[in-house]
Write a protein that holds these residues in place. Structure first.
Motif, PDB file in Angstrom:
ATOM      1  N   LEU A  25       0.827  -1.194   0.000  1.00  0.00           N
ATOM      2  CA  LEU A  25       0.000   0.000   0.000  1.00  0.00           C
ATOM      3  C   LEU A  25       0.867   1.252   0.000  1.00  0.00           C
ATOM      4  N   LEU A  26       0.521   2.180  -0.864  1.00  0.00           N
ATOM      5  CA  LEU A  26       1.154   3.497  -0.886  1.00  0.00           C
ATOM      6  C   LEU A  26       0.207   4.491  -0.232  1.00  0.00           C
ATOM      7  N   CYS A  27       0.757   5.261   0.699  1.00  0.00           N
ATOM      8  CA  CYS A  27      -0.068   6.120   1.557  1.00  0.00           C
ATOM      9  C   CYS A  27       0.478   7.547   1.520  1.00  0.00           C
ATOM     10  N   ALA A  28      -0.392   8.521   1.335  1.00  0.00           N
ATOM     11  CA  ALA A  28      -0.012   9.933   1.338  1.00  0.00           C
ATOM     12  C   ALA A  28      -0.619  10.622   2.551  1.00  0.00           C
ATOM     13  N   SER A  29       0.202  11.379   3.269  1.00  0.00           N
ATOM     14  CA  SER A  29      -0.338  12.203   4.347  1.00  0.00           C
ATOM     15  C   SER A  29      -1.184  13.322   3.739  1.00  0.00           C
ATOM     16  N   ASN A 250      10.840   9.572   3.415  1.00  0.00           N
ATOM     17  CA  ASN A 250      11.072  10.644   2.449  1.00  0.00           C
ATOM     18  C   ASN A 250      10.087  10.571   1.286  1.00  0.00           C
ATOM     19  N   ARG A 251       9.963  11.695   0.602  1.00  0.00           N
ATOM     20  CA  ARG A 251       9.009  11.797  -0.510  1.00  0.00           C
ATOM     21  C   ARG A 251       9.542  11.228  -1.821  1.00  0.00           C
ATOM     22  N   ALA A 252      10.848  11.265  -2.039  1.00  0.00           N
ATOM     23  CA  ALA A 252      11.411  10.900  -3.342  1.00  0.00           C
ATOM     24  C   ALA A 252      11.178   9.422  -3.631  1.00  0.00           C
ATOM     25  N   HIS A 253      10.693   9.121  -4.826  1.00  0.00           N
ATOM     26  CA  HIS A 253      10.364   7.733  -5.155  1.00  0.00           C
ATOM     27  C   HIS A 253      11.595   6.869  -5.358  1.00  0.00           C
ATOM     28  N   TYR A 270       6.133  11.110   4.044  1.00  0.00           N
ATOM     29  CA  TYR A 270       5.623  12.303   4.721  1.00  0.00           C
ATOM     30  C   TYR A 270       6.394  13.497   4.163  1.00  0.00           C
ATOM     31  N   LEU A 271       5.822  14.267   3.394  1.00  0.00           N
ATOM     32  CA  LEU A 271       4.423  14.624   3.261  1.00  0.00           C
ATOM     33  C   LEU A 271       4.183  14.769   1.759  1.00  0.00           C
TER      34      LEU A 271
END
Length: 874
Positions: A25-29, A250-253, A270-271
């Motif tokens: 699962l990929l989750c975004a704040s 971290n945000r970077a994929h 985050y975030l």
């Protein structure tokens, strides 16, 4: 381990299993409290379009309890509505009600008035604190319980507390256990989790039964050690039958891919969806350097800007989401292993690469290029293929698939090798995504020949590469798309987000310079005061957010000692303003020289969201306001006559008598103690100033230990304290400065105090007033404070200000949009986002913003030069 949950929700080693579907699962704040309510649905839709299927949502206690016992869950505080919208958008929710949330939010969401209760201790298994938490949970948890997954809602997990392993909780088991019990009382059956901020699972969960450890990883994106660190935690959890849930990172994929191949089952950067802190809600904190203000613009570079503009990482999000959808349960059930020797490259890369052994066969290898330039990597020969050379884009993690059976996709044979991302597979063929050239090899199940790798050209935006691969009688149709052409989960294709430089150029071109304003005949305060013997904390006069004004007669006082003043302190001596102070509670001496009246205005920027012992106002639960104010009635030099104690630091007795820090020895780094008695009278309070503290030292006063730091080199002594003072530190030649001074103190009494809460300021900002047209720049005298109205064009806009030595607070729609502080040496460090921008959402734009402008003392005369307005793409 499978928890005893509703049949539609499970927790296994493959992660959170929703409706029987095992998937990473990929989750975004995404935080409702940082967005206007009118934008909630659109922002949730943007997250869904990214391919992420989960959002994590903090619930800030002090956003809903506005004052003791006064609750609000309406309007933009209607978290239930936000959760319902998330469910409507097809997004699951990890809810994080705290009670402490951090989130760079005012006080970490703990109400500012809590520590006014004598004996109450934050984040402890302490009855008064737990009773307060119960009042919060009694209101927040029923909202979550009613919206659990499997019962018509979106909540799939609830996080208790936040990064407790950073905090000195005395009895973690009792504390987390009490929170768990409260959660269960309210009917929560979804998994309860607790995240470790620095890898201490027991420190985060208290090893409480029924509370699942999760982990927050914030490595440098260029670190070579990400994979072995993450694999260690994945292995430890697998031994307990648990998945690795990465609740923040971290945000970077590029980093997210490295965590994926190392065993993470939930990835919650985050975030990814940024926002904005309206009102007096940013925090103060350390963020690695003691003392700083969090910006109103809450942005760490995620794939959505604070005003909802997609960034290039949105493209990478859709690609990674497509990979996780395509590999599905095979990926969720995979086992991470070290992959030493799987490839070689001259580029900076992982010290210990990871691969996933996919369930049902095949593997997924992460090949990293941590450099800023494209590079080549050679994949080791395997599966009947020779060595293969692949191009690695800069700052990338290429996911290499090997030996994946294709029968589960309605296709014949095996995908022997793919260096492009597998973003789709079905009876019609294979869909891949790549920035550059890639390699593909396939093998038929029956009657196939030798496996031959196929070199695929780099696709261009809008121009995919199509090919057909044959092996015997088997044919596969293959399309390779540029990553920006990978659609969202519903098949929708999106334009490529603009690069930062392009966005900046467009914003500069679209900015409107506003020079016309209206100067209002409106007071900045009522002037109605209350008498106090000693200056109260802001919270004691009901100012939990806002500012407090103080005045006192100081006739005959020659010198003041001020301690604990925070956050933004403006002092005026007989009408003469001083430079603004933002010292985070550190003790300061203020010479008076015949002054008869002291006035002070102290504005709260925010309460600390972290607990930092190095500065008084950085302690969690510390109060705001002017602090304690003393008249200095005596000074004594106490730099000499310290005995030296340090075991074998000298040859014999008696102990030497030296100045503080004056001992010389080759035993550098060994503990040494300087001790003496101070001439205290038992009646006065005293303050000991230790000049030149080397970092931090331990000071023991009459047997009680204290910490003294270079940031606040003072020891405060109550009447009677100081008969025995010992200063201990690792021996450092030349430690301390040339003076050590003992100040005798008398409290300054008889204060007139006016509190201005955020509500009081909002009422002023909405008050009607007569006005005079003016043209910017507006020159002000230091200490002046004026109200202005400025007309702005319709729609959402970002507002900036030009000027020097002014602080500007901007109001609209009954809200404080934010505050900026222009060109002032006294301005502290800002972090977290753009400190110069105010966001006016389209739904809040009534055509005018109201500005409160305060002039400060500095190098040049204060002036508000211009207002710059740029349309925002909400």
């Amino acid at each position: 381990m499978t928890t005893d949950l509703d049949a539609r929700l499970g927790l296994t080693t493959s992660g959170l299993v929703l409706d029987g579907e095992e998937r990473v699962l990929l989750c975004a704040s995404l935080f409702y409290f940082r967005l206007p309510r009118e934008t909630w649905a659109a922002r949730l839709a943007q997250v869904r379009a990214s391919g992420y299927t989960v959002v994590d949502v903090y619930l800030p206690w002090n956003f809903h309890e506005l004052a003791p016992g006064e609750w609000d869950f309406t309007g933009r505080r209607d978290v239930g509505e936000f959760l319902d919208l998330a469910h409507d958008a097809g997004l699951a929710v990890i809810a994080r009600p705290g009670p402490y949330i951090c989130s760079e939010w005012d006080g970490g969401a703990l109400p500012a008035w809590l520590t006014l209760t004598p004996g109450l201790r934050l984040r402890q298994a302490e009855p008064q604190y737990l009773a307060a938490v119960r009042t919060w949970f009694d209101r927040a948890l029923p909202i979550l319980a009613a919206r659990q997954h499997g019962r018509g809602g979106s909540v799939v997990a609830v996080q208790l507390e936040n990064e407790l392993d950073f905090f000195d909780t005395a009895d973690r088991h009792a504390y987390v256990g009490a929170l768990r019990d409260l959660a269960l009382e309210h009917g929560l059956t979804v998994p309860l989790i607790a995240c470790a901020g620095q890898g201490d699972a027991a420190g985060a969960t208290g090893d409480v039964d029924g509370v699942v450890p999760a982990f927050n990883f914030y490595p440098s994106d260029s670190s070579t050690a990400v994979e072995p660190e993450v694999r260690r935690y994945a292995d430890l959890l697998a031994e307990r039958g648990l998945p690795l849930l990465v609740t923040e990172t971290n945000r970077a994929h590029v980093t997210l891919r490295r965590l994926l191949v190392s065993g993470a089952r939930v990835l919650a950067p985050y975030l990814q969806a940024s926002g904005y802190d309206f009102g007096f809600t940013p925090s103060t904190g350390n963020w690695g350097v003691p003392g700083g203000f969090m910006t109103h613009d809450y942005d760490f570079g995620g794939y959505l800007s604070p005003v909802g503009e997609p960034r290039p990482e949105m493209v990478e999000a859709r690609v990674l989401a497509a990979v996780t959808r395509t590999l599905g349960a095979r990926l969720a059930r995979a086992v991470p292993v070290a992959a030493s020797g799987a490839y070689s490259t001259a580029a900076p890369t992982s010290a210990s690469p990871s691969a996933l052994l996919l369930d049902g066969g095949g593997s997924l290898l992460g090949v990293t290029n941590l450099g800023d330039d494209a590079a080549l990597a050679v994949l080791a020969a395997a599966g009947g293929l020779p060595d293969a050379t692949v191009t690695l884009p800069p700052r990338s993690c290429t996911l290499v698939l090997r030996d994946l059976p294709l029968d589960g996709y309605g296709l014949d044979g095996t995908l022997v090798l793919a260096t492009a991302d597998l973003v789709g597979a079905g009876p019609d063929g294979l869909e891949l995504a790549a920035h550059g050239p890639s390699v593909l090899a396939l093998r038929a199940s029956v009657g196939g020949g030798d496996v031959v790798p196929v070199a695929l050209d780099a696709p261009q935006p809008g121009v995919p590469v199509r090919t057909t691969v044959h092996d015997g009688a088997t044919t596969w149709h293959v399309v390779v798309r540029h990553p920006q052409d990978v659609p969202g989960p519903d098949g929708t294709r999106y334009p490529a987000p603009a690069a930062p430089a392009v966005r900046g150029a467009l914003a500069a071109a679209e900015a409107t310079r506003v020079a016309a304003a209206r100067l209002l005949d409106l007071p900045t305060r009522t002037g109605v005061t209350t008498t106090y013997d000693l200056p109260p904390a802001s919270e004691e006069v009901g100012v939990h957010r806002g500012r407090t004004h103080y005045s006192v007669d100081v006739t005959g006082v020659t010198e003041l000692l001020v301690t604990g003043a925070a956050d933004i302190v403006d002092l005026v001596l007989d009408g003469r303003p001083l430079p603004t102070r933002a010292a985070f509670g550190a003790t300061e001496v203020v010479p008076l020289h015949g002054v008869t009246r002291l006035d002070a205005t102290v504005e709260t920027w925010g309460h600390p969201n972290f607990d930092d012992v190095r500065l008084p106002a950085m302690r969690m639960g510390s109060l705001r306001g002017l602090g304690r104010v003393w008249s200095v009635v005596g000074r004594e030099d106490v730099h000499a006559l310290w005995t030296v104690e340090g075991d074998d630091q000298w040859a014999g007795d008696p102990a030497p008598l030296r100045t503080l820090g004056g001992w010389s020895s080759t035993r550098v780094g060994r503990p040494i103690t300087y001790r003496r008695s101070l001439d205290v009278d038992g009646t006065h309070a005293y303050a000991l100033h230790v000049d030149g503290v080397p970092g931090s030292v331990q000071v023991t006063v009459d047997g009680t230990e204290r910490l003294v730091t270079a940031l606040d080199p003072w020891v405060h002594l109550a009447p009677g304290e100081g008969r025995d003072v010992a200063v201990t530190l690792p021996h450092t030649p030349g430690a301390f400065g040339p003076t050590t001074t003992l100040l005798r103190l008398v409290p300054v009494r008889g204060w007139q105090v006016e509190g201005q809460s955020d509500r009081d300021l909002l009422a002023l900002a909405a008050a009607p007033a007569t006005s005079t047209d003016v043209t910017l720049p507006l020159a002000l005298a230091p200490g002046d404070e004026r109200w202005l109205d400025v007309d702005v064009p319709p729609g959402g806009c970002s507002v900036r200000f030009e000027g020097t030595h002014v602080r500007v607070a901007a109001y609209a729609h009954g809200e404080l949009l934010g505050r900026v502080w222009l060109d002032d040496d006294a301005r502290p460090r800002f972090t977290g986002g753009d400190p110069g921008r105010i966001w006016l959402p389209a739904s809040w734009n009534g055509g005018t913003i109201r500005l409160a402008v305060r002039a400060t003392v500095g190098r040049t005369e204060p002036a508000l030069v211009a207002v710059l307005v740029t349309p925002s793409k909400e």
